[in-house]
Design an enzyme around this catalytic site. Sequence first.
Site, short mmCIF file in Angstrom:
data_model
loop_
_atom_site.label_atom_id
_atom_site.label_comp_id
_atom_site.label_asym_id
_atom_site.label_seq_id
_atom_site.Cartn_x
_atom_site.Cartn_y
_atom_site.Cartn_z
N TYR A 82 -28.43 19.91 8.80
CA TYR A 82 -29.18 20.96 8.52
C TYR A 82 -29.60 22.15 9.18
O TYR A 82 -29.37 23.20 8.99
CB TYR A 82 -30.27 20.39 7.53
CG TYR A 82 -31.08 21.37 6.96
CD1 TYR A 82 -30.98 22.11 5.64
CD2 TYR A 82 -32.42 21.71 7.74
CE1 TYR A 82 -31.56 22.97 5.12
CE2 TYR A 82 -33.44 22.66 6.97
CZ TYR A 82 -32.89 23.39 5.89
OH TYR A 82 -33.84 24.18 5.16
N GLY A 138 -37.41 28.59 12.49
CA GLY A 138 -38.68 28.47 12.23
C GLY A 138 -39.12 30.05 11.89
O GLY A 138 -38.62 30.86 12.20
N ASN A 184 -39.92 22.68 21.68
CA ASN A 184 -39.54 22.09 20.44
C ASN A 184 -39.61 20.79 20.23
O ASN A 184 -38.96 20.03 21.03
CB ASN A 184 -38.20 23.03 20.12
CG ASN A 184 -37.27 22.11 19.15
OD1 ASN A 184 -38.08 21.76 17.84
ND2 ASN A 184 -36.09 21.95 19.11
N GLY A 185 -40.43 20.31 19.14
CA GLY A 185 -40.36 18.86 19.06
C GLY A 185 -41.92 18.30 18.58
O GLY A 185 -42.51 19.17 18.21
N CYS A 245 -38.43 23.95 16.13
CA CYS A 245 -38.50 25.20 16.42
C CYS A 245 -37.34 25.93 17.26
O CYS A 245 -36.47 25.08 17.62
CB CYS A 245 -39.91 25.38 17.23
SG CYS A 245 -41.34 24.85 16.50
#
Length: 492
Positions: free
Chosen positions: A269, A28, A103-104, A2
């Site tokens: 990416y 996201g 995030n994670g 995220c």
Amino acid sequence: MCGIVGIVGTPQASQEVYQALLMLQHRGQDSAGILSVDSKSGKFHLHKHLGQVSAAFTQNDLRLLGGDSAIGHTRYSTIGEVKEADLQPMAISLPTGIGMVHNGNVSNYRELRKVLIAKQRMFMSDNDLEIIMHLMAENFASSATINSLISPTDAAKKSIFKNLTHAVREIFKKVEGGYSVIGLLGGDGMFAFRDPHGIRPLVLGSRKEEGGKTSYCLTSETCALNFLGFTLERDVLPGELIWVDHDGKLQTEQLVKKTALPCMFEWIYFSSADSTLENKNVYEVRLKLGHLLGERLNATITEKFDVVAPVPDTSRPSAIALAEKIGVPFRELLIKNRYVQRSFIMSGQNKRQLAVNMKFSVVDSLVKDKTVLLVDDSIVRGTTSKKLIDLLKHHGAKKVYLASTCPPIMSPCYYGIDFPSRQELIAYQRNNDEVARELGADGVFYSTLQDLSSALDGTSFCKACLNGEYAYPVREARTPDATDDKTAEVLR
């Protein structure tokens, strides 16, 4: 994976968090939210909604998010249906107001949830941020802390940081997985921490405000700092706690020291090309990956290519460098519809397939009767790759070869990326020729682990999805449809 951001020390905190979330939209696209607080009143203001950032907020929503500190989140869902109860930020009121974004992924989520439920903790969602919030509240609570919040003397302010270090140290002991967290502690300030291996990214920036006060920003990527005019101070260290009080005083402590293992997919990416992570610029790393893969092709491949083409957009730098190295013209054969979401980070295979169908068109005159070397950043499930190879051949390509700047992905990720089962991975138990047949390609070429390490100048990184060596134990599945020997884990 995220996008998260927190800003403390500016009267327009929510407006700037909103702008930062726009810069992090690529991380996201399912939902967005902002939680703000006024240091004088200590009152929280929260707005979160499904959809992309620009659709989740109106100007009136932002106007109501007053205060000099704010945190924000843009969500990449990997658990199927997107539920409003799972949206971030989240907040809890005891022992004081604590708001958080992360995030994670907590890879031992099931185990910790059972322990907390046995202690009569209530859960409002399936989001693993609630695990971290409950542990924070439980370990932060003490009479010294409560007194410090009521009477913020200099000694009491020191007590806040002391109790934060205690709480976060306990989190590090119990919570496994890759995670970066940013939070607000009532109106007293903003805290942040990063998992002991630093798997998920987090950077710190500062900016001088009118009157000489310093404001701070913590966020997933430097692209957000640059846009807002913050100066990058550094990456947050693995296992480090950062605390900034409402007066702008910064305190830090690295509570746990372990081997740094940032996620290599950030460079390949996820991250914006203009971001810098762990002192490595994303664009430059992608150029190096293309250059190294080109060297490998020159040494081993006899096929003559007519044209090198990228899969837009993340593989473009690598495709340019590869084309230069092998002496073949670089051309944009695939034209991307900019208004379709990134297919990899969409939830559900059917949605990904539909997105691919809508996402690309072909420049016919550059494709017909050509032998094409198509360059992509990675090959995960193969959904996009197969569709694009079919598309190019349908438009007259004589042959289509596929080159990946990421080595073969063989194992699931349990730390925040959406490939939780080996059976989903096209390279699992297949050699290059077998992968090519599955994709309908005339050949498939991969970068190696050595190439990736060289492109990152020897920086250590998490290789779990490439070689199956995990930083934390593999846990039992949370997904009801997991097929990988009960090892798949819901990711967030």
